[in-house]
Design an enzyme around this catalytic site. Sequence first.
Site, short mmCIF file in Angstrom:
data_model
loop_
_atom_site.label_atom_id
_atom_site.label_comp_id
_atom_site.label_asym_id
_atom_site.label_seq_id
_atom_site.Cartn_x
_atom_site.Cartn_y
_atom_site.Cartn_z
N SER A 134 3.06 -1.96 10.24
CA SER A 134 4.27 -1.97 10.80
C SER A 134 5.19 -2.81 10.37
CB SER A 134 4.78 -1.20 12.27
OG SER A 134 4.12 -0.38 12.61
N GLY A 158 4.56 1.23 5.31
CA GLY A 158 5.83 2.19 4.91
C GLY A 158 7.50 1.61 4.37
N ASN A 203 0.65 -1.13 -0.13
CA ASN A 203 0.05 0.28 -0.09
C ASN A 203 0.56 1.23 0.01
OD1 ASN A 203 -1.88 1.45 -0.01
ND2 ASN A 203 -2.27 1.63 2.48
N HIS A 206 -10.13 1.35 4.39
CA HIS A 206 -8.35 1.90 5.39
C HIS A 206 -8.67 2.91 5.93
CE1 HIS A 206 -4.10 3.13 6.36
NE2 HIS A 206 -3.70 1.46 5.57
P1 PGA Z 1 2.59 0.63 7.27
O1 PGA Z 1 1.07 0.88 7.02
O2 PGA Z 1 2.73 -0.22 7.31
O3 PGA Z 1 3.14 1.44 7.71
O4 PGA Z 1 2.11 0.61 9.22
C1 PGA Z 1 0.08 -0.46 6.76
C2 PGA Z 1 -1.29 0.81 6.31
O5 PGA Z 1 -1.46 1.41 6.25
O6 PGA Z 1 -1.57 -0.02 5.45
#
Ligand code: PGA
Length: 241
Positions: free
Chosen positions: A201, A223, A8, A96
Amino acid sequence: MPKLLVANWKMHGDTAFALSFAEGLLRFLGGRNAFRSTLVVCPPAVLLAPLAAALRGSGVYLGAQDVSAQPSGPFTGDVSVPLVKDAGAAYVIVGHSERRTHHGETDAHVAGKCTAIEAAGLVPLVCVGESAHVRESGGAAGYVAGQLAASVPASARQAVVAYEPVWAIGSGVVPAAQDIAAMHATLKVVRPAANVLYGGSVNPENISDILGISGVDGVLIGGASLKLDAFCSIVAAAEAF
Ligand code: PGA
């Protein structure tokens, strides 16, 4: 079991980034005989078409990050399911927490989008997850199960669910393995046919532990999916499952 790995990108990247990411990913995948996991990259909507062209024939799927429930009409600024399908998307993320928070999307909105996505032959990837406040109050399982029941119509045939605790997104904090396992088990009772991903994360260091948790069918990666090396490390780690 082969895993579903979904990148994403959120509102990051541009055409040059997308093309260079695709080139690097193809180089990485081409160096392997085959890959078992299903890979889906969800760029901003305007990058779907160039990315689809760059990844054509690779077996990597494209996804949109949101969509309108309406097929066409006077909805300035919205993008329909037929449009993202035309641009190359096979999946669409809906619900989301960033859309629920910043755009006031309700479970009913998400359910409407889910129905439109399935009707067009694409796969809805529906996000659910509790806030820190709900988690601390001890009501997370009931809250998230309710969100899922109201966001994914019972008639949905192939919806994918992503369990993304809001407090784990972009924070570097991941729930305890037993909490992820418990929530995934709860969600599979609500929608037994759904594949359930974990998101929040995810990175190359924790991917193997997360994919090893009972009931985790894959991951939604924010990320870390913007860094080619990190994303390729995650793909490589998932091959062990
Ligand atoms: P993240 O985002 O891996 O940066 O925590 C996940 C998401 O919002 O789909």
